[in-house]
Design a protein around this motif. Structure first.
Motif, PDB file in Angstrom:
ATOM      1  N   TYR A  88       0.825  -1.204   0.000  1.00  0.00           N
ATOM      2  CA  TYR A  88       0.000   0.000   0.000  1.00  0.00           C
ATOM      3  C   TYR A  88       0.867   1.266   0.000  1.00  0.00           C
ATOM      4  O   TYR A  88       0.587   2.231  -0.719  1.00  0.00           O
ATOM      5  N   LEU A  89       1.951   1.244   0.806  1.00  0.00           N
ATOM      6  CA  LEU A  89       2.747   2.470   0.982  1.00  0.00           C
ATOM      7  C   LEU A  89       3.725   2.728  -0.161  1.00  0.00           C
ATOM      8  O   LEU A  89       4.148   3.866  -0.368  1.00  0.00           O
ATOM      9  N   ARG A  90       4.095   1.680  -0.918  1.00  0.00           N
ATOM     10  CA  ARG A  90       5.162   1.807  -1.918  1.00  0.00           C
ATOM     11  C   ARG A  90       4.944   2.998  -2.864  1.00  0.00           C
ATOM     12  O   ARG A  90       5.859   3.802  -3.038  1.00  0.00           O
ATOM     13  N   PRO A  91       3.750   3.181  -3.418  1.00  0.00           N
ATOM     14  CA  PRO A  91       3.571   4.323  -4.332  1.00  0.00           C
ATOM     15  C   PRO A  91       3.754   5.681  -3.660  1.00  0.00           C
ATOM     16  O   PRO A  91       3.971   6.681  -4.330  1.00  0.00           O
ATOM     17  N   TYR A  92       3.633   5.731  -2.315  1.00  0.00           N
ATOM     18  CA  TYR A  92       3.753   7.017  -1.598  1.00  0.00           C
ATOM     19  C   TYR A  92       5.140   7.208  -1.004  1.00  0.00           C
ATOM     20  O   TYR A  92       5.365   8.162  -0.261  1.00  0.00           O
ATOM     21  N   PHE A  93       6.069   6.275  -1.293  1.00  0.00           N
ATOM     22  CA  PHE A  93       7.340   6.253  -0.567  1.00  0.00           C
ATOM     23  C   PHE A  93       8.015   7.622  -0.492  1.00  0.00           C
ATOM     24  O   PHE A  93       8.432   8.076   0.567  1.00  0.00           O
ATOM     25  N   GLN A  94       8.074   8.309  -1.658  1.00  0.00           N
ATOM     26  CA  GLN A  94       8.791   9.599  -1.698  1.00  0.00           C
ATOM     27  C   GLN A  94       8.122  10.650  -0.816  1.00  0.00           C
ATOM     28  O   GLN A  94       8.758  11.601  -0.374  1.00  0.00           O
ATOM     29  N   GLU A  95       6.818  10.496  -0.590  1.00  0.00           N
ATOM     30  CA  GLU A  95       6.091  11.500   0.203  1.00  0.00           C
ATOM     31  C   GLU A  95       6.169  11.235   1.700  1.00  0.00           C
ATOM     32  O   GLU A  95       5.771  12.081   2.501  1.00  0.00           O
ATOM     33  N   LEU A  96       6.653  10.045   2.073  1.00  0.00           N
ATOM     34  CA  LEU A  96       6.704   9.718   3.510  1.00  0.00           C
ATOM     35  C   LEU A  96       7.785  10.528   4.217  1.00  0.00           C
ATOM     36  O   LEU A  96       8.762  10.971   3.595  1.00  0.00           O
ATOM     37  N   LEU A 103       5.591  -1.619  10.372  1.00  0.00           N
ATOM     38  CA  LEU A 103       4.436  -1.426  11.255  1.00  0.00           C
ATOM     39  C   LEU A 103       4.549  -0.142  12.076  1.00  0.00           C
ATOM     40  O   LEU A 103       3.550   0.488  12.412  1.00  0.00           O
ATOM     41  N   ARG A 104       5.804   0.222  12.390  1.00  0.00           N
ATOM     42  CA  ARG A 104       6.001   1.435  13.198  1.00  0.00           C
ATOM     43  C   ARG A 104       5.567   2.686  12.461  1.00  0.00           C
ATOM     44  O   ARG A 104       5.318   3.723  13.078  1.00  0.00           O
ATOM     45  N   ILE A 105       5.466   2.611  11.124  1.00  0.00           N
ATOM     46  CA  ILE A 105       4.992   3.776  10.358  1.00  0.00           C
ATOM     47  C   ILE A 105       3.574   4.129  10.802  1.00  0.00           C
ATOM     48  O   ILE A 105       3.177   5.286  10.794  1.00  0.00           O
ATOM     49  N   LEU A 106       2.832   3.105  11.244  1.00  0.00           N
ATOM     50  CA  LEU A 106       1.429   3.345  11.627  1.00  0.00           C
ATOM     51  C   LEU A 106       1.283   4.353  12.753  1.00  0.00           C
ATOM     52  O   LEU A 106       0.300   5.064  12.831  1.00  0.00           O
ATOM     53  N   ASP A 107       2.257   4.386  13.693  1.00  0.00           N
ATOM     54  CA  ASP A 107       2.078   5.386  14.754  1.00  0.00           C
ATOM     55  C   ASP A 107       2.934   6.633  14.538  1.00  0.00           C
ATOM     56  O   ASP A 107       3.252   7.343  15.483  1.00  0.00           O
ATOM     57  N   SER A 108       3.245   6.924  13.275  1.00  0.00           N
ATOM     58  CA  SER A 108       3.956   8.169  12.951  1.00  0.00           C
ATOM     59  C   SER A 108       3.093   9.372  13.338  1.00  0.00           C
ATOM     60  O   SER A 108       1.876   9.362  13.184  1.00  0.00           O
ATOM     61  N   LYS A 109       3.779  10.393  13.875  1.00  0.00           N
ATOM     62  CA  LYS A 109       3.034  11.608  14.262  1.00  0.00           C
ATOM     63  C   LYS A 109       3.021  12.618  13.112  1.00  0.00           C
ATOM     64  O   LYS A 109       2.333  13.627  13.171  1.00  0.00           O
ATOM     65  N   LEU A 114       2.117  14.644   9.988  1.00  0.00           N
ATOM     66  CA  LEU A 114       0.755  14.859   9.461  1.00  0.00           C
ATOM     67  C   LEU A 114       0.565  14.268   8.075  1.00  0.00           C
ATOM     68  O   LEU A 114      -0.465  13.666   7.762  1.00  0.00           O
ATOM     69  N   LYS A 115       1.596  14.447   7.225  1.00  0.00           N
ATOM     70  CA  LYS A 115       1.503  13.905   5.857  1.00  0.00           C
ATOM     71  C   LYS A 115       1.404  12.371   5.913  1.00  0.00           C
ATOM     72  O   LYS A 115       0.581  11.762   5.218  1.00  0.00           O
ATOM     73  N   ASP A 116       2.250  11.770   6.762  1.00  0.00           N
ATOM     74  CA  ASP A 116       2.201  10.308   6.922  1.00  0.00           C
ATOM     75  C   ASP A 116       0.799   9.874   7.342  1.00  0.00           C
ATOM     76  O   ASP A 116       0.252   8.895   6.836  1.00  0.00           O
ATOM     77  N   ARG A 117       0.241  10.634   8.268  1.00  0.00           N
ATOM     78  CA  ARG A 117      -1.071  10.247   8.812  1.00  0.00           C
ATOM     79  C   ARG A 117      -2.143  10.299   7.727  1.00  0.00           C
ATOM     80  O   ARG A 117      -3.031   9.473   7.667  1.00  0.00           O
ATOM     81  N   GLU A 118      -2.006  11.325   6.869  1.00  0.00           N
ATOM     82  CA  GLU A 118      -2.944  11.472   5.759  1.00  0.00           C
ATOM     83  C   GLU A 118      -2.858  10.245   4.837  1.00  0.00           C
ATOM     84  O   GLU A 118      -3.867   9.639   4.479  1.00  0.00           O
ATOM     85  N   ILE A 119      -1.611   9.884   4.512  1.00  0.00           N
ATOM     86  CA  ILE A 119      -1.406   8.733   3.620  1.00  0.00           C
ATOM     87  C   ILE A 119      -1.960   7.455   4.256  1.00  0.00           C
ATOM     88  O   ILE A 119      -2.571   6.617   3.590  1.00  0.00           O
ATOM     89  N   LEU A 120      -1.776   7.355   5.593  1.00  0.00           N
ATOM     90  CA  LEU A 120      -2.167   6.118   6.290  1.00  0.00           C
ATOM     91  C   LEU A 120      -3.678   5.935   6.412  1.00  0.00           C
ATOM     92  O   LEU A 120      -4.149   4.834   6.708  1.00  0.00           O
ATOM     93  N   LYS A 121      -4.408   7.051   6.177  1.00  0.00           N
ATOM     94  CA  LYS A 121      -5.868   6.971   6.386  1.00  0.00           C
ATOM     95  C   LYS A 121      -6.506   5.796   5.658  1.00  0.00           C
ATOM     96  O   LYS A 121      -7.393   5.145   6.181  1.00  0.00           O
ATOM     97  N   ASN A 122      -6.049   5.541   4.443  1.00  0.00           N
ATOM     98  CA  ASN A 122      -6.663   4.463   3.660  1.00  0.00           C
ATOM     99  C   ASN A 122      -5.853   3.174   3.645  1.00  0.00           C
ATOM    100  O   ASN A 122      -6.107   2.278   2.837  1.00  0.00           O
TER     101      ASN A 122
END
Ligand code: AMP
Length: 431
Positions: free
Chosen positions: A189-197, A210-216, A218-226
């Motif tokens: 899921y995250l691969r296409p967004y890699f550069q934006e993380l 898995l630790r990406i899930l509790d990133s604080k 904001l951009k990461d959180r937006e990406i993680l929504k879906n």
């Protein structure tokens, strides 16, 4: 040279603290409430050294966790061994469990601790380099009922301390098989967004996605929504465990929400993970969290026993009590301040104050003031109920002047009745 408490640390003072939650009477009240609650739940106190071999925390918390990678207080001892101040409680308790052969005494053990923890982080509001945690570790029971008991103990402790508006967020990170399946799904899921993380999340992408899930971030959180939910990757065993835990919490009316983004920072968790926060005004304050760690004892060379526990920050609890204006019982106040005026009276007052103390009557003596006025001021500062004044005249007449500081009434009684006067009043305050 002016000395200061090290950056990110603070003093807990009897009075005069810069913030009300740093007053020692509040700490003692909270710690006593915590001990009583934990003991009533069948947990036993454990105390371990404040430092351990660095390797223990690398193995326990995990080399990719923030507290080990970025925040550990590490030093070499004089023999050149790498040691670290304890950043969290579970690793030390498990080391003690294995070292002291607890498994030989039986398969089920429940521990609690209240202890300082050290994290070399950038100090900021609510984050200290030395903080204190109340934690519990329940070893030996794999059933979700053990997870529910631990969560209930945490919640009950907060409740007894008067905290309100708490949210419990619950998740399951499954067993190893669930996590491997989920790791793939999340990376895909995250691969296409890699550069934006964020940079941190990019580093975690391969090592510990898995630790990406509790990133604080904001951009990461937006990406993680879906992002796909870890709950959809649970093995059957992990799913049954999670469903049963939810039923048990529902039964005893513990309010919780499912939050499939919670993974907790440490590597050792499996199945249940949870976090509790307090809402005060608009702000969220993370109070504590925990989870199940079934493989940990085995990885420390111990038997393969399951475990589950939590850690909660005492500072955060006290700050929340302050923000939520929770009242708590004040310190026991001295019943009497003995006030000698003159050298001869000092000896008489010292004898009387000592006799009170030996009879468990809280008593103080003013060895400083030379005038009644100053003595009375001191009596009200220490919140004494009575001031017992003896000067030369009182000594000659074998009497003592007793002033009730609340009513301002004064009476004269004979010296040989003084002790029974206070002992009667002390007994009646306790009844
Ligand atoms: P953690 O295991 O990192 O979630 O920590 C458990 C709890 O300890 C947190 O929820 C906080 O209440 C508290 N805590 C952790 N780190 C700190 C810190 N640096 N300063 C104060 N409290 C902390």
């Amino acid at each position: 040279m002016k000395y200061q408490a090290p950056k990110g640390t603070f003093d807990i003072l009897p009075y005069g603290a810069d913030e009300p939650w740093k007053i020692s009477s509040l700490w003692r009240y909270a710690e006593e409430t915590i001990c009583k609650t934990a003991l009533e739940y069948g947990y036993h106190e454990i105390r371990t050294p404040i430092y351990e071999q660095t390797e223990l925390f690398n193995r326990g918390a995990g080399e990719s966790s923030d507290i080990v990678m970025k925040e550990m207080f590490t030093f070499l001892d004089k023999a050149g061994r790498s040691m670290s101040l304890r950043p969290e409680g579970t690793s030390s308790v498990m080391r003690a469990f294995v070292e002291n052969n607890f498994a030989q005494l039986g398969n089920v053990h429940k521990f609690f601790y209240i202890a300082p923890m050290f994290r070399y982080d950038r100090p900021q509001s609510g984050r200290y380099r030395q903080h204190h945690q109340f934690g519990v570790e329940a070893v030996g029971i794999a059933s979700p009922a053990q997870d529910a008991e631990v969560i209930d103990l945490m919640y009950e402790t907060y409740r007894r301390l008067g905290l309100q508006n708490l949210s419990i967020e619950l998740n399951s990170v499954g067993d190893m098989a669930s996590r491997l399946a989920y790791k793939d799904a999340l990376q895909n899921y995250l691969r296409p967004y890699f550069q934006e993380l964020s940079e941190d999340s990019q580093t975690r992408f391969d090592k510990n996605p898995l630790r990406i899930l509790d990133s604080k971030d904001l951009k990461d959180r937006e990406i993680l929504k879906n992002a796909p939910s870890i709950l959809l990757s649970l093995s059957n065993d992990a799913k049954v465990h999670f469903d049963e835990l939810r039923r048990l919490l529902d039964d005893v009316q513990i309010p919780y929400q499912i939050n499939d983004k919670i993974v907790r920072g440490l590597d050792y968790y499996n199945k249940t993970v949870f976090e509790v926060a307090a809402k005060t005004g608009g702000a969220q304050n993370a109070l504590g969290g925990g989870g199940r760690y079934d493989g940990l004892i085995g990885s420390f060379g111990g038997p393969d026993l399951p475990g589950v526990g939590f850690g909660t920050g005492i500072e955060r609890i006290l700050q929340t009590m302050e923000a939520q204006k929770v009242s708590y019982p004040r310190e026991a106040r001295p019943l009497v301040l003995w006030l000698p005026l003159g050298n001869d009276a000092r000896r008489a007052c010292f004898n009387l104050a000592t006799e009170c103390r030996h009879r468990n009557i809280p008593a103080e003596i003013d060895l400083h003031s030379k005038k009644i006025q100053n003595g009375l001021q001191y009596a009200s500062r220490i919140n004494a109920e009575y001031c017992a004044i003896i000067g030369t005249e009182e000594l000659n007449k074998k009497i003592v002047q007793i002033k009730n500081l609340a009513s301002r009434r004064q009476e004269e009684i004979s010296l040989d009745q003084a002790i029974s006067y206070f002992s009667d009043r002390w007994t009646s305050t306790k009844e």
